[in-house]
Design a protein around this motif. Sequence first.
Motif, mmCIF file in Angstrom:
data_model
loop_
_atom_site.group_PDB
_atom_site.id
_atom_site.type_symbol
_atom_site.label_atom_id
_atom_site.label_comp_id
_atom_site.label_asym_id
_atom_site.label_seq_id
_atom_site.Cartn_x
_atom_site.Cartn_y
_atom_site.Cartn_z
ATOM 1 N N MET A 194 0.851 -1.197 0.000
ATOM 2 C CA MET A 194 0.000 0.000 0.000
ATOM 3 C C MET A 194 0.880 1.239 0.000
ATOM 4 N N SER A 195 0.579 2.212 -0.861
ATOM 5 C CA SER A 195 1.403 3.410 -0.963
ATOM 6 C C SER A 195 1.229 4.284 0.269
ATOM 7 N N ILE A 196 2.244 5.169 0.473
ATOM 8 C CA ILE A 196 2.190 6.071 1.613
ATOM 9 C C ILE A 196 0.993 7.005 1.504
ATOM 10 N N GLY A 197 0.700 7.441 0.239
ATOM 11 C CA GLY A 197 -0.428 8.341 0.042
ATOM 12 C C GLY A 197 -1.745 7.717 0.449
ATOM 13 N N VAL A 198 -1.976 6.468 0.056
ATOM 14 C CA VAL A 198 -3.221 5.777 0.410
ATOM 15 C C VAL A 198 -3.299 5.568 1.911
ATOM 16 N N THR A 199 -2.163 5.197 2.518
ATOM 17 C CA THR A 199 -2.125 4.997 3.972
ATOM 18 C C THR A 199 -2.474 6.285 4.706
ATOM 19 N N SER A 200 -1.935 7.414 4.234
ATOM 20 C CA SER A 200 -2.209 8.704 4.865
ATOM 21 C C SER A 200 -3.677 9.075 4.741
ATOM 22 N N LEU A 201 -4.264 8.799 3.569
ATOM 23 C CA LEU A 201 -5.677 9.106 3.370
ATOM 24 C C LEU A 201 -6.555 8.276 4.298
ATOM 25 N N LYS A 202 -6.214 6.996 4.467
ATOM 26 C CA LYS A 202 -6.987 6.130 5.354
ATOM 27 C C LYS A 202 -6.873 6.607 6.801
ATOM 28 N N ALA A 203 -5.663 7.037 7.178
ATOM 29 C CA ALA A 203 -5.456 7.529 8.540
ATOM 30 C C ALA A 203 -6.259 8.806 8.784
ATOM 31 N N THR A 204 -6.262 9.684 7.784
ATOM 32 C CA THR A 204 -7.032 10.924 7.903
ATOM 33 C C THR A 204 -8.518 10.620 8.034
ATOM 34 N N LYS A 205 -9.002 9.679 7.233
ATOM 35 C CA LYS A 205 -10.410 9.302 7.292
ATOM 36 C C LYS A 205 -10.766 8.731 8.657
ATOM 37 N N THR A 206 -9.872 7.899 9.209
ATOM 38 C CA THR A 206 -10.116 7.327 10.531
ATOM 39 C C THR A 206 -10.193 8.421 11.591
ATOM 40 N N THR A 207 -9.302 9.398 11.506
ATOM 41 C CA THR A 207 -9.321 10.511 12.455
ATOM 42 C C THR A 207 -10.650 11.250 12.402
#
Length: 253
Positions: free
Chosen positions: A1-14
Amino acid sequence: MSIGVTSLKATKTTLEIINSVQELNGAGVSELAERLGKPTSTVHDHLRTLESEEYLVKQDGTYHISARFLELGEQVRSRLKVYNIARPEVDALAEQSGEHANLLVEEHGRGVFVYKSLGPDAVQLDTHAGMRVHLPTTALGKAILANRPRHEIDEILDRHGLPPVTKNSITDREELFDQLETVRERGYAVDDEERLPGMRCVAAPITDNTDRAVAAVSVSCPKSRLTGKRFEETIPNMVLRSANVIEVNLAYS
């Protein structure tokens, strides 16, 4: 999984955590993890970060939205031209009617209460600045929808649907469009216990120079106090006058 996708998922979780804490009026780690279907450790990490950045506060193991959102919300509201212009008129409408006067705008297909003012006879309602509602369930929302193009209304309904908030809520699209046509013809909208049982509301749109609704203003009160001539003439005339004053001030300010 790319860093960008991981960051987006983390932002969504927040954001999901913030929304859940708000909706639950405070929650613990386990409750949030179960609600969101996330590992407890993940939720805990997000909560600790939000607390350290002062967006949440922790009291006896329960997390709550912090007062920092007051600062953000007030900044949002203060930049709204319609709020700054309409506020004194909403206050005057509340005093004149004796009831609960409101100002609402549309954002992302939802109605957002921007301001309310209580007259001397007003009852306490659940509305508050920032509260979001389904547009078709309120006179305010219907006043706005009636002064928007058909494709916008369809997009809003496709996104948010027509949920039955009360037994009087409109759940049929064609029935809604029939009501919106009536709103356009007479200039104001009504809500007859469609969001809150026992309450009626009369609202008028606030339009710009293209006749597009940018907001709506209303009077709400118990159904027993909004009947006959007061429901059909007195309050509608008050609301229409207030909307007109706000529109003129918007146009020439």
